[in-house]
Design a protein around this motif. Structure first.
Motif, PDB file in Angstrom:
ATOM      1  N   VAL A  33      -7.635  59.055 -60.697  1.00 56.98           N
ATOM      2  CA  VAL A  33      -6.330  58.621 -61.195  1.00 56.98           C
ATOM      3  C   VAL A  33      -5.537  59.782 -61.786  1.00 56.98           C
ATOM      4  O   VAL A  33      -4.321  59.860 -61.662  1.00 56.98           O
ATOM      5  CB  VAL A  33      -6.500  57.511 -62.256  1.00 56.98           C
ATOM      6  N   CYS A  34      -6.242  60.739 -62.376  1.00 52.58           N
ATOM      7  CA  CYS A  34      -5.558  61.719 -63.228  1.00 52.58           C
ATOM      8  C   CYS A  34      -5.265  63.015 -62.487  1.00 52.58           C
ATOM      9  O   CYS A  34      -6.109  63.532 -61.739  1.00 52.58           O
ATOM     10  CB  CYS A  34      -6.456  61.999 -64.424  1.00 52.58           C
ATOM     11  N   GLY A  35      -4.078  63.563 -62.722  1.00 56.32           N
ATOM     12  CA  GLY A  35      -3.703  64.840 -62.108  1.00 56.32           C
ATOM     13  C   GLY A  35      -4.595  65.979 -62.559  1.00 56.32           C
ATOM     14  O   GLY A  35      -4.823  66.928 -61.807  1.00 56.32           O
ATOM     15  N   GLY A  36      -5.123  65.906 -63.772  1.00 60.86           N
ATOM     16  CA  GLY A  36      -6.052  66.934 -64.237  1.00 60.86           C
ATOM     17  C   GLY A  36      -7.329  66.915 -63.407  1.00 60.86           C
ATOM     18  O   GLY A  36      -7.888  67.962 -63.069  1.00 60.86           O
ATOM     19  N   PRO A  60      -1.648  58.450 -59.380  1.00 63.43           N
ATOM     20  CA  PRO A  60      -0.350  58.684 -60.015  1.00 63.43           C
ATOM     21  C   PRO A  60      -0.454  59.249 -61.423  1.00 63.43           C
ATOM     22  O   PRO A  60       0.479  59.125 -62.204  1.00 63.43           O
ATOM     23  CB  PRO A  60       0.228  57.263 -60.053  1.00 63.43           C
ATOM     24  N   GLY A  61      -1.575  59.896 -61.745  1.00 61.69           N
ATOM     25  CA  GLY A  61      -1.810  60.263 -63.133  1.00 61.69           C
ATOM     26  C   GLY A  61      -1.281  61.609 -63.549  1.00 61.69           C
ATOM     27  O   GLY A  61      -1.968  62.375 -64.194  1.00 61.69           O
ATOM     28  N   CYS A  62      -0.047  61.924 -63.182  1.00 59.13           N
ATOM     29  CA  CYS A  62       0.603  63.132 -63.692  1.00 59.13           C
ATOM     30  C   CYS A  62       1.903  62.703 -64.363  1.00 59.13           C
ATOM     31  O   CYS A  62       2.808  62.205 -63.699  1.00 59.13           O
ATOM     32  CB  CYS A  62       0.885  64.110 -62.549  1.00 59.13           C
ATOM     33  N   PRO A  63       2.001  62.859 -65.675  1.00 61.24           N
ATOM     34  CA  PRO A  63       3.165  62.305 -66.385  1.00 61.24           C
ATOM     35  C   PRO A  63       4.487  62.919 -65.957  1.00 61.24           C
ATOM     36  O   PRO A  63       5.508  62.221 -65.884  1.00 61.24           O
ATOM     37  CB  PRO A  63       2.865  62.615 -67.858  1.00 61.24           C
ATOM     38  N   VAL A  64       4.459  64.212 -65.668  1.00 62.86           N
ATOM     39  CA  VAL A  64       5.702  64.867 -65.239  1.00 62.86           C
ATOM     40  C   VAL A  64       6.124  64.310 -63.877  1.00 62.86           C
ATOM     41  O   VAL A  64       7.302  64.022 -63.637  1.00 62.86           O
ATOM     42  CB  VAL A  64       5.497  66.397 -65.167  1.00 62.86           C
ATOM     43  N   CYS A  65       5.139  64.130 -62.994  1.00 63.98           N
ATOM     44  CA  CYS A  65       5.435  63.691 -61.625  1.00 63.98           C
ATOM     45  C   CYS A  65       6.048  62.292 -61.587  1.00 63.98           C
ATOM     46  O   CYS A  65       6.877  62.008 -60.729  1.00 63.98           O
ATOM     47  CB  CYS A  65       4.164  63.674 -60.786  1.00 63.98           C
ATOM     48  N   VAL A  66       5.613  61.420 -62.471  1.00 64.19           N
ATOM     49  CA  VAL A  66       6.048  60.028 -62.360  1.00 64.19           C
ATOM     50  C   VAL A  66       7.289  59.715 -63.203  1.00 64.19           C
ATOM     51  O   VAL A  66       7.798  58.596 -63.153  1.00 64.19           O
ATOM     52  CB  VAL A  66       4.916  59.032 -62.718  1.00 64.19           C
ATOM     53  N   THR A  67       7.772  60.704 -63.967  1.00 61.41           N
ATOM     54  CA  THR A  67       8.993  60.472 -64.748  1.00 61.41           C
ATOM     55  C   THR A  67      10.165  60.248 -63.788  1.00 61.41           C
ATOM     56  O   THR A  67      10.453  61.112 -62.961  1.00 61.41           O
ATOM     57  CB  THR A  67       9.271  61.668 -65.673  1.00 61.41           C
ATOM     58  N   VAL A 169       4.357  56.015 -69.799  1.00 58.77           N
ATOM     59  CA  VAL A 169       3.819  55.113 -68.774  1.00 58.77           C
ATOM     60  C   VAL A 169       2.360  54.775 -69.099  1.00 58.77           C
ATOM     61  O   VAL A 169       1.682  55.534 -69.784  1.00 58.77           O
ATOM     62  CB  VAL A 169       3.918  55.735 -67.359  1.00 58.77           C
ATOM     63  N   LEU A 170       1.927  53.642 -68.584  1.00 54.59           N
ATOM     64  CA  LEU A 170       0.577  53.132 -68.866  1.00 54.59           C
ATOM     65  C   LEU A 170      -0.235  53.083 -67.575  1.00 54.59           C
ATOM     66  O   LEU A 170       0.278  52.657 -66.523  1.00 54.59           O
ATOM     67  CB  LEU A 170       0.672  51.729 -69.470  1.00 54.59           C
ATOM     68  N   VAL A 171      -1.485  53.493 -67.657  1.00 54.80           N
ATOM     69  CA  VAL A 171      -2.299  53.647 -66.447  1.00 54.80           C
ATOM     70  C   VAL A 171      -2.751  52.321 -65.816  1.00 54.80           C
ATOM     71  O   VAL A 171      -2.591  52.133 -64.601  1.00 54.80           O
ATOM     72  CB  VAL A 171      -3.508  54.566 -66.733  1.00 54.80           C
ATOM     73  N   PRO A 172      -3.324  51.375 -66.581  1.00 55.27           N
ATOM     74  CA  PRO A 172      -3.871  50.187 -65.884  1.00 55.27           C
ATOM     75  C   PRO A 172      -2.852  49.423 -65.027  1.00 55.27           C
ATOM     76  O   PRO A 172      -3.202  49.002 -63.903  1.00 55.27           O
ATOM     77  CB  PRO A 172      -4.421  49.323 -67.031  1.00 55.27           C
ATOM     78  N   PRO A 173      -1.580  49.250 -65.474  1.00 59.20           N
ATOM     79  CA  PRO A 173      -0.641  48.550 -64.576  1.00 59.20           C
ATOM     80  C   PRO A 173      -0.392  49.312 -63.268  1.00 59.20           C
ATOM     81  O   PRO A 173      -0.175  48.687 -62.222  1.00 59.20           O
ATOM     82  CB  PRO A 173       0.650  48.458 -65.407  1.00 59.20           C
ATOM     83  N   SER A 348       2.078  71.214 -63.683  1.00 58.75           N
ATOM     84  CA  SER A 348       0.754  71.859 -63.674  1.00 58.75           C
ATOM     85  C   SER A 348      -0.337  70.854 -63.317  1.00 58.75           C
ATOM     86  O   SER A 348      -1.454  71.230 -63.018  1.00 58.75           O
ATOM     87  CB  SER A 348       0.466  72.493 -65.035  1.00 58.75           C
ATOM     88  N   GLU A 349      -0.035  69.561 -63.342  1.00 51.00           N
ATOM     89  CA  GLU A 349      -1.012  68.547 -62.925  1.00 51.00           C
ATOM     90  C   GLU A 349      -0.645  67.917 -61.584  1.00 51.00           C
ATOM     91  O   GLU A 349      -1.288  66.966 -61.151  1.00 51.00           O
ATOM     92  CB  GLU A 349      -1.120  67.434 -63.991  1.00 51.00           C
ATOM     93  N   GLY A 350       0.413  68.393 -60.945  1.00 49.27           N
ATOM     94  CA  GLY A 350       0.880  67.768 -59.712  1.00 49.27           C
ATOM     95  C   GLY A 350      -0.043  68.054 -58.531  1.00 49.27           C
ATOM     96  O   GLY A 350      -0.571  69.165 -58.383  1.00 49.27           O
ATOM     97  N   ALA A 351      -0.231  67.054 -57.669  1.00 46.57           N
ATOM     98  CA  ALA A 351      -1.130  67.219 -56.521  1.00 46.57           C
ATOM     99  C   ALA A 351      -0.603  68.290 -55.562  1.00 46.57           C
ATOM    100  O   ALA A 351      -1.378  69.094 -55.032  1.00 46.57           O
ATOM    101  CB  ALA A 351      -1.294  65.881 -55.800  1.00 46.57           C
ATOM    102  N   CYS A 352       0.705  68.323 -55.319  1.00 46.42           N
ATOM    103  CA  CYS A 352       1.254  69.312 -54.382  1.00 46.42           C
ATOM    104  C   CYS A 352       1.042  70.720 -54.925  1.00 46.42           C
ATOM    105  O   CYS A 352       0.691  71.646 -54.182  1.00 46.42           O
ATOM    106  CB  CYS A 352       2.736  69.040 -54.126  1.00 46.42           C
ATOM    107  N   ALA A 353       1.247  70.898 -56.232  1.00 46.77           N
ATOM    108  CA  ALA A 353       1.034  72.207 -56.855  1.00 46.77           C
ATOM    109  C   ALA A 353      -0.431  72.617 -56.728  1.00 46.77           C
ATOM    110  O   ALA A 353      -0.739  73.784 -56.462  1.00 46.77           O
ATOM    111  CB  ALA A 353       1.446  72.162 -58.324  1.00 46.77           C
ATOM    112  N   ALA A 354      -1.349  71.656 -56.890  1.00 40.34           N
ATOM    113  CA  ALA A 354      -2.781  71.971 -56.777  1.00 40.34           C
ATOM    114  C   ALA A 354      -3.106  72.450 -55.366  1.00 40.34           C
ATOM    115  O   ALA A 354      -3.784  73.457 -55.184  1.00 40.34           O
ATOM    116  CB  ALA A 354      -3.614  70.737 -57.116  1.00 40.34           C
ATOM    117  N   TYR A 355      -2.605  71.726 -54.355  1.00 41.79           N
ATOM    118  CA  TYR A 355      -2.891  72.133 -52.973  1.00 41.79           C
ATOM    119  C   TYR A 355      -2.244  73.479 -52.668  1.00 41.79           C
ATOM    120  O   TYR A 355      -2.834  74.312 -51.976  1.00 41.79           O
ATOM    121  CB  TYR A 355      -2.388  71.068 -51.983  1.00 41.79           C
TER     122      TYR A 355
END
Ligand code: SF4
Length: 374
Positions: A33-36, A60-67, A169-173, A348-355
């Motif tokens: 779940v988490c970008g980290g 979807p667990g990157c707060p910057v990404c989902v704003t 944002v909240l993770v479980p929903p 820094s937690e974004g999936a595209c940045a990681a790849y």
């Protein structure tokens, strides 16, 4: 294990990889779940150690990404107003709005400041009573207690010039929204350990039961993730769907109760738009009525402003586990960290940045069993 190196031990990792191969009899798709966690997986090549039947998709667990874009636009609008000191974590400054970003506002003379804690913004407000100080409060349940504390402290100090632009944002929903989609491929979750260190994991138990998915609360080091995957696959292979805690060194079932009480004092649950995903009911936090005076949207008259998401970026698909970053046509060409089209390339937690940063898309076979270090 007491030290970080022990959680990155290649021999222990190879042991988990062998154990996973032994128990895996068919294909499984798991979502971290988490970008980290996504960054740790890509950086250390954890997914390359898994049996070919086990696929990890990114959540979807990157707060910057989902704003959502409209909150970025509101931030830009408020930060551009005269007399405002706009405080934010650094990642948010380069997230593209419709026309430009907060860094552009700063370059054009806006007083946009990077802070490392919302309490720094409270201090700035106390030291500049003639200015309006706004803190961009983004994040999941992990950052909400500190932001609640900032509001609580500002109220105690009687500050009239401090407010929050809230995008919590909240993770479980979000997990429930993914599971309830007919397109979902997710059969098990690695839940974000730090979110659970605050909230515990009782909220996940009805989800696991209703959707028949194992959910394993998981940490962030390579061995944490491998063990989380092992526990999840073991449940799937045995036909179980329970909540288990791999991250027991940091997470208790009930979480951090004082932090939860402070969150409930200052915030209330609201519907929230997620960038690239859309609105998810009861998936965000807004300021509770007694603290409405600290709401920057109300104070600056931007509460009703909306903005349409751009269509070129497919980060919503990526964050729902429907595609991988390198499958985006713009990845690494029109979209790079220097010229990002979407937040998942900025953060820094974004999936595209990681790849982009770590992934060697064609991995030589002899390197497939090596856990990469720093
Ligand atoms: S590569 Fe860029 S455009 Fe494509 S999904 Fe990622 S951030 Fe969006």
């Amino acid at each position: 294990m007491k030290f970080i190196d022990e959680y990155r031990d290649p021999e222990a990792a190879a042991g988990y990889a062998r154990a996973l191969r032994r128990i895996t009899t068919r294909p499984w798709t798991l979502m971290e779940v988490c970008g980290g966690q996504t960054h740790a997986i890509v950086k250390f090549g954890v997914d390359e150690l898994l049996p070919p039947e086990v696929e990890l998709v990114h959540g979807p667990g990157c707060p910057v990404c989902v704003t959502p874009l409209e909150l970025i636009e509101k931030a830009i609008e408020i930060a551009s107003m005269p007399g405002v000191i706009f405080c934010s974590f650094g990642d948010m400054l380069r997230v593209p709005g419709g026309a430009h970003d907060l860094l552009t506002v700063k370059a054009r003379g806006g007083d946009v400041r990077i802070v490392y804690s919302p309490l720094d913004a409270v201090t700035i407000a106390r030291d500049h009573p003639d200015r309006e100080v706004v803190f961009f409060a983004v994040g999941f349940e992990t950052t909400a207690p500190a932001n609640a504390m900032a509001v609580f402290q500002a109220a105690q100090l009687g500050l009239k010039n401090f407010s929050l632009l809230v995008s919590h944002v909240l993770v479980p929903p979000a997990m429930e929204a993914i599971l309830s989609s007919p397109k979902s491929r997710v059969q098990g979750f690695l839940a974000a350990g730090h979110v659970c260190s605050v909230m515990g994991y009782t909220e996940y138990e009805p989800l696991a039961a209703r959707y028949r998915v194992p959910i394993v609360v998981t940490g962030f080091e390579p061995l944490d993730i491998l063990q989380g995957v092992y526990m999840c696959v073991k449940q799937l292979e045995e036909g179980r769907a329970e909540v288990e805690n791999q991250y027991a060194r940091a997470v208790r079932r009930d979480g951090n109760v004082p932090a939860q009480l402070l969150m409930r004092e200052v915030f209330r649950i609201v519907p929230r738009k997620w960038r690239g995903v859309g609105e998810i009911p009861a998936s965000g936090l807004g300021l509770a009525e007694p603290y409405a005076a600290f709401d920057a949207e109300l104070r600056f008259g931007v509460a009703d402003h909306t903005a349409d998401e751009p269509t070129e970026c497919c980060s919503g698909q990526i964050m729902q586990g429907l595609m991988k970053p390198h499958e985006c046509p713009a990845f690494g060409t029109r979209c790079t960290p220097e010229h990002p089209l979407g937040a998942t390339m900025v953060s820094s937690e974004g999936a595209c940045a990681a790849y982009y940063r770590y992934r060697r898309l064609k991995v030589p076979p002899q390197e497939k069993v090596v856990v990469r270090g720093n």
